[in-house]
Design a protein around this motif. Structure first.
Motif, PDB file in Angstrom:
ATOM      1  N   LYS A 114      -9.233  78.348  12.945  1.00  0.00           N
ATOM      2  CA  LYS A 114      -7.821  78.317  12.509  1.00  0.00           C
ATOM      3  C   LYS A 114      -6.953  79.109  13.481  1.00  0.00           C
ATOM      4  O   LYS A 114      -5.872  78.641  13.864  1.00  0.00           O
ATOM      5  N   GLN A 115      -7.411  80.286  13.895  1.00  0.00           N
ATOM      6  CA  GLN A 115      -6.647  81.091  14.857  1.00  0.00           C
ATOM      7  C   GLN A 115      -6.463  80.341  16.173  1.00  0.00           C
ATOM      8  O   GLN A 115      -5.369  80.336  16.745  1.00  0.00           O
ATOM      9  N   GLU A 116      -7.520  79.711  16.649  1.00  0.00           N
ATOM     10  CA  GLU A 116      -7.442  78.964  17.901  1.00  0.00           C
ATOM     11  C   GLU A 116      -6.527  77.755  17.771  1.00  0.00           C
ATOM     12  O   GLU A 116      -5.772  77.430  18.680  1.00  0.00           O
ATOM     13  N   SER A 117      -6.584  77.105  16.628  1.00  0.00           N
ATOM     14  CA  SER A 117      -5.729  75.954  16.379  1.00  0.00           C
ATOM     15  C   SER A 117      -4.259  76.377  16.311  1.00  0.00           C
ATOM     16  O   SER A 117      -3.395  75.727  16.892  1.00  0.00           O
ATOM     17  N   ASP A 118      -3.996  77.481  15.614  1.00  0.00           N
ATOM     18  CA  ASP A 118      -2.620  77.981  15.509  1.00  0.00           C
ATOM     19  C   ASP A 118      -2.081  78.424  16.869  1.00  0.00           C
ATOM     20  O   ASP A 118      -0.899  78.242  17.161  1.00  0.00           O
ATOM     21  N   ALA A 119      -2.950  79.008  17.687  1.00  0.00           N
ATOM     22  CA  ALA A 119      -2.539  79.472  19.010  1.00  0.00           C
ATOM     23  C   ALA A 119      -2.132  78.305  19.910  1.00  0.00           C
ATOM     24  O   ALA A 119      -1.320  78.461  20.811  1.00  0.00           O
ATOM     25  N   ASP A 138      -0.452  75.832  18.953  1.00  0.00           N
ATOM     26  CA  ASP A 138       0.743  75.271  18.324  1.00  0.00           C
ATOM     27  C   ASP A 138       0.442  73.913  17.703  1.00  0.00           C
ATOM     28  O   ASP A 138      -0.515  73.762  16.993  1.00  0.00           O
ATOM     29  N   SER A 139       1.247  72.929  18.011  1.00  0.00           N
ATOM     30  CA  SER A 139       1.093  71.634  17.336  1.00  0.00           C
ATOM     31  C   SER A 139       0.472  70.577  18.250  1.00  0.00           C
ATOM     32  O   SER A 139       0.753  69.399  18.102  1.00  0.00           O
ATOM     33  N   THR A 177      -5.728  69.332  19.697  1.00  0.00           N
ATOM     34  CA  THR A 177      -6.341  70.541  19.133  1.00  0.00           C
ATOM     35  C   THR A 177      -6.410  70.450  17.612  1.00  0.00           C
ATOM     36  O   THR A 177      -7.416  70.843  17.010  1.00  0.00           O
ATOM     37  N   GLN A 178      -5.366  69.934  16.993  1.00  0.00           N
ATOM     38  CA  GLN A 178      -5.363  69.805  15.536  1.00  0.00           C
ATOM     39  C   GLN A 178      -6.461  68.854  15.069  1.00  0.00           C
ATOM     40  O   GLN A 178      -7.136  69.104  14.067  1.00  0.00           O
ATOM     41  N   TYR A 230      -9.720  70.627  15.473  1.00  0.00           N
ATOM     42  CA  TYR A 230      -9.848  71.622  14.394  1.00  0.00           C
ATOM     43  C   TYR A 230     -10.323  70.966  13.097  1.00  0.00           C
ATOM     44  O   TYR A 230     -11.257  71.446  12.447  1.00  0.00           O
TER      45      TYR A 230
END
Length: 191
Positions: A109-114, A116-117, A121-122, A125
């Motif tokens: 989740k941290q890596e996905s949030d880092a 962004d959109s 990556t989403q 994730y």
């Protein structure tokens, strides 16, 4: 009544997550779990989950395992020691699987949030979350057992980081990055 019980249960679960997600600092002998176990004549590791790197000074456990990995305790009490030990082993294995998966999902989740959109990556994730949910971790071993005066059997289980890596998905760059971060964290602050 059901709402109250539900709220209490949720508070307990959140407390467990908070206690396991945050890194212990200082001397383990200063923690409430260590002090409580001392008063109850239990091993320091009873009802504690920790990464090998967190065992600084050997306060949680002074055993021979000297490799990166994750420790978790299990407990059970039945009419005989054999059944209690088997049930405690299963409890310890379930604890390891639960906490390892929780940590991996938090890192993902941290890596996905880092990122962004970024749609790539989403997607990675979401795929990672699905894969982790279905993972079965093997290679978990019992490294210690303690039988309390009341007959409760406590076991300390350990899984090496190699077994965690082998079980987890590594089919994408995202998965590999999450695993690298997790494995590096297992040995954090190791003497």
């Amino acid at each position: 009544m059901k709402k109250i019980l539900g709220a209490v249960f949720i508070a307990m679960v959140l407390g467990i997550f908070a206690g396991c997600a945050s890194k212990p600092t200082g001397d383990a002998r200063d923690t409430s779990a260590y002090q409580q176990n001392l008063k109850m004549n239990l091993p320091a590791w009873a009802d504690v989950q920790f990464k090998s790197g967190w065992n600084k000074g050997g306060y949680y456990w002074k055993g021979p395992v000297d490799e990166a990995g994750f420790f978790a305790s299990g407990k059970a009490k039945y009419s005989d020691v054999s059944t209690s030990t088997s049930a405690a082993d299963l409890d310890g294995k379930a604890q390891i699987a639960f906490f390892v998966k929780q940590e991996l999902n938090a890192i993902a989740k941290q890596e996905s949030d880092a990122a962004d959109s970024d749609s790539k990556t989403q997607t990675a994730y979401k795929d990672f979350q699905s894969s982790v949910a279905q993972v079965k971790i093997s290679g978990i071993i019992r490294v210690d057992r303690f039988i309390a005066e009341d007959g409760t059997v406590y076991v300390l289980m350990f899984v090496p980081s190699d077994e965690i890596k082998r079980a987890m998905p590594s089919d994408s760059e995202f998965s590999q990055k999450v695993m690298d971060i997790y494995v590096n964290g297992l040995n954090e602050d190791k003497d």
